[in-house]
Each structure stands twice: as structure tokens, then as C-alpha cells.
Design a protein around this motif. Structure first.
Motif, mmCIF file in Angstrom:
data_model
loop_
_atom_site.group_PDB
_atom_site.id
_atom_site.type_symbol
_atom_site.label_atom_id
_atom_site.label_comp_id
_atom_site.label_asym_id
_atom_site.label_seq_id
_atom_site.Cartn_x
_atom_site.Cartn_y
_atom_site.Cartn_z
ATOM 1 N N TRP A 45 -15.479 -30.801 87.712
ATOM 2 C CA TRP A 45 -16.705 -31.489 87.314
ATOM 3 C C TRP A 45 -17.520 -30.213 86.710
ATOM 4 C CZ3 TRP A 45 -18.733 -35.833 86.504
ATOM 5 C CH2 TRP A 45 -20.072 -36.003 86.327
ATOM 6 N N GLY A 65 -16.148 -36.997 89.187
ATOM 7 C CA GLY A 65 -17.447 -37.915 89.165
ATOM 8 C C GLY A 65 -17.082 -39.196 88.456
ATOM 9 N N ALA A 66 -18.248 -40.005 88.129
ATOM 10 C CA ALA A 66 -17.548 -41.267 87.488
ATOM 11 C C ALA A 66 -17.786 -41.376 86.091
ATOM 12 C CB ALA A 66 -18.601 -42.269 88.035
ATOM 13 N N GLY A 67 -18.869 -40.241 85.437
ATOM 14 C CA GLY A 67 -18.744 -40.396 83.914
ATOM 15 C C GLY A 67 -17.957 -39.263 83.485
ATOM 16 N N MET A 91 -19.840 -43.975 95.385
ATOM 17 C CA MET A 91 -21.117 -43.541 94.605
ATOM 18 C C MET A 91 -21.853 -44.714 94.395
ATOM 19 S SD MET A 91 -19.885 -40.543 91.905
ATOM 20 C CE MET A 91 -18.283 -41.227 91.747
ATOM 21 N N ARG A 223 -27.057 -42.515 82.308
ATOM 22 C CA ARG A 223 -26.987 -41.517 81.513
ATOM 23 C C ARG A 223 -28.155 -41.612 80.827
ATOM 24 N NH1 ARG A 223 -23.860 -39.557 84.512
ATOM 25 N NH2 ARG A 223 -21.856 -38.714 84.308
ATOM 26 N N HIS A 275 -31.575 -36.021 88.406
ATOM 27 C CA HIS A 275 -30.141 -36.451 88.760
ATOM 28 C C HIS A 275 -29.455 -36.327 90.090
ATOM 29 C CE1 HIS A 275 -26.166 -36.741 85.810
ATOM 30 N NE2 HIS A 275 -26.052 -37.478 86.919
HETATM 31 C C1 GLV Z 1 -22.402 -38.601 88.062
HETATM 32 O O1 GLV Z 1 -23.512 -38.416 86.999
HETATM 33 C C2 GLV Z 1 -21.248 -38.948 87.689
HETATM 34 O O2 GLV Z 1 -20.953 -39.351 86.616
HETATM 35 O O3 GLV Z 1 -20.445 -39.294 88.653
#
Ligand code: GLV
Length: 311
Positions: A45, A65-67, A91, A223, A275
Motif C-alpha cells: 500500500w 487497499g481498494a483503490g 471495507m 477519492r 481519510h
Molecule cells: C483506501 O483509500 C483504499 O483505497 O482502500
């Protein structure tokens, strides 16, 4: 098999992964360069470019992470190594909690009560029924879909939007440019959970904000790039002169940490959070990382990131 981990508190991840994968050597990115090279997998990450550049035999990159916006912009990212990312992994629930908090904040007039407290004003506001408070969710990936369902289960009518058509039980789904305009005209709260890509940059701009009903609120746990910050500030108006948009709860920004002189900090109808909506939950994520490693090792087909699409 060698796995190198880079994330805050990487030692915890290292310990959990070592326990679950006893056949693997799991190192953090703090290990000496000669030890962390020749890794089979990176579980990372916001990793520094050198960690990617120095690898010679990667079989997969696991984005913790997701993004994937940060990862895809990292110099040295090899183009021939498959990337997987966390999908929900706990998440969704965290994002749903954050979003529900935001929707309730405006729905139950908490913004007005905080303001009234300054002048010790005892003035209750009408509570409309939830069916009169439609909520729009832009982005129906694993997390957006979870959030949309959670809001619907909490009693709000939910309108969801994605670029391509989706179906989610109990959610009115829209897609494409026309679908976006149709959704915006109907929602009291707008939630943005899209990935940061060229196609989503400033998707919420001055024109789109003006299409929301007067008094609508904006909640962005997705975002910073999704919202044109200047247009939002203009739409919010000033302390004395409220604008078209009633208020905003914002967790993500163009620049993070949000610079101290950014006017969003001072705006009386904006809540800034750092965040924190959905920090990657260690144990749910570890289970997913382990299943990715097993799938890579046994050659199973994985749903990988499409770098051109940006998610
Ligand atoms: C957090 O910002 C993610 O993308 O997991």
C-alpha cells in the motif's frame, strides 16, 4: 516463496501472513535490499518506487487497499505482472458506517443543531420521512454496492450509478451520462465512491452540483479527484450566504493531508475527516491476501486490475 509487505504497521501483516503461510518467507520493505529483492509477491500500500523497480521475478502484486490509483502512478510498476486488489475485505462495512453517519447528519439536521448551539438556540426542525430523502451513490463496485444496500436497509430510497449497467436488489440503478443527470435531479444526499480514473476526474463539477436539488448534501469517502473542490466551495456559499449545496462530509482530497490553508477546513458547513472512512481491516484483508497467493500459485483465474480502466 518470498512475499514482501509494505504498509503502515507492516510487522503485524508480516506476522499474520507468516503464520498463515508457513512455507513462505515474509519480509517487510524495511529488510535489507539484498533480502527483499527477488520476491514472488509484493503485498503493498503506497509503496516507494524503488521497491517495485528492484524486483526481478514477481508473479503478482497485491494492492492492500481498494483503490489502485496510487499504485498505477508509481514509477517502475512492471506492465507484465498481474495486479489484484482488495475487494470489500471489511471495507464495505466501514464505508457504510461512515456514509450512514453522513446521511443521518444532514437528514436529522445535526448540521443545524451544531450551528444553533453557538447561539444557544432551542429550535427543533421537522423530521421528514425517510422515503422523502433519496440518496444517490455514484460507484457500484464491491464497496459502493455494499454501501448502497446498507443505506437501503437503513430505510432510505437509494439510487445507484455506474458507468455500465448494474443490478442491485432494492436499489434503482442508473448508468451512463443520461443516467447520471437523472439521478442527480432526485437525491437529497450524494455519495461518491468511484475509483480515481481519467473518466471520473471532477465527475462532480459545477454543472453536476447545480443539477442536485437545492439544499442537497455531498458525502465523499471515495477519492478527492471525483469532486471539483472549487466548484463545491462555490456551491456551498459562505457562512452568511448559504449556496445551492447545504453541506458536505469529506474524507478525501486532491492533496492529502489537506493543506492547513485550504478553505474547506474553515467552512462552517463542511466536515473534514483525514481519510479515515475505511482503513484496511487487517484480518479480513489477510484472508483475501492468502486466497490470492494460493490462487496465483495454483494458476487459478483471478479477477485482476485493468490498468487502462484504472480499477
Ligand atoms: C483506501 O483509500 C483504499 O483505497 O482502500
Amino acid at each position: 516463496m518470498k512475499i514482501v509487505v509494505h504498509i503502515d504497521e507492516a510487522e503485524q501483516w508480516q506476522a499474520a501472513l507468516s503464520e498463515a503461510l508457513p512455507q513462505a518467507t515474509v519480509l517487510t520493505s524495511e529488510a535489507p535490499a539484498e533480502e527483499r529483492q527477488h520476491a514472488d509477491y509484493l503485498a503493498i500500500w503506497k509503496a516507494p518506487a524503488h521497491l517495485l523497480k528492484e524486483q526481478t521475478q514477481l508473479k503478482g502484486i497485491i494492492n492492500l487497499g481498494a483503490g489502485v490509483d496510487y499504485l498505477l502512478k508509481t514509477p517502475g510498476l512492471p506492465s507484465d505482472v498481474p495486479i489484484v486488489k482488495l475487494r470489500d475485505a471489511g471495507m464495505g462495512e466501514l464505508m457504510a458506517d461512515y456514509t450512514l453517519y453522513g446521511v443521518l447528519h444532514f437528514y436529522r439536521s445535526m448540521d443545524r443543531y451544531v450551528d444553533q448551539q453557538q447561539s444557544a438556540t432551542w429550535q427543533p426542525h421537522e423530521v421528514v420521512e425517510k422515503h422523502q430523502w433519496p440518496v444517490g451513490v455514484l460507484g457500484l463496485g464491491a464497496i459502493g454496492a455494499f454501501v448502497a444496500s446498507a443505506l437501503q436497509q437503513a430505510g432510505f430510497p437509494v439510487l445507484g450509478w455506474s458507468r455500465s449497467p448494474k443490478q442491485i436488489s432494492g436499489v434503482r440503478c442508473f448508468h451512463g451520462d443520461e443516467g447520471l443527470t437523472e439521478l442527480l435531479g432526485q437525491v437529497q444526499s450524494l455519495v461518491t465512491i468511484l475509483p480515481d480514473t481519467a473518466a471520473t476526474h471532477h465527475i462532480v463539477n459545477a454543472e453536476k452540483l447545480s443539477q442536485l436539488p437545492k439544499g442537497a448534501s455531498v458525502i465523499n469517502p471515495g477519492r478527492g479527484s471525483l469532486i471539483d473542490e472549487k466548484a463545491l466551495l462555490e456551491a456551498l456559499g459562505s457562512g452568511e450566504q448559504p449556496g445551492h449545496i447545504r453541506g458536505a462530509l469529506l474524507d478525501v482530497f486532491h492533496e492529502e493531508p489537506l493543506p492547513k490553508n485550504n478553505p474547506l477546513w474553515q467552512h462552517p458547513r463542511v466536515i473534514v475527516t483525514p481519510h479515515m472512512a475505511a482503513p484496511t481491516p487487517l484480518y479480513d484483508a489477510i484472508d483475501q491476501v492468502i486466497s490470492y497467493v494460493h490462487a496465483f500459485e495454483s494458476g487459478d483465474k483471478l479477477s485482476t486490475v485493468n490498468p487502462d480502466a484504472g480499477y
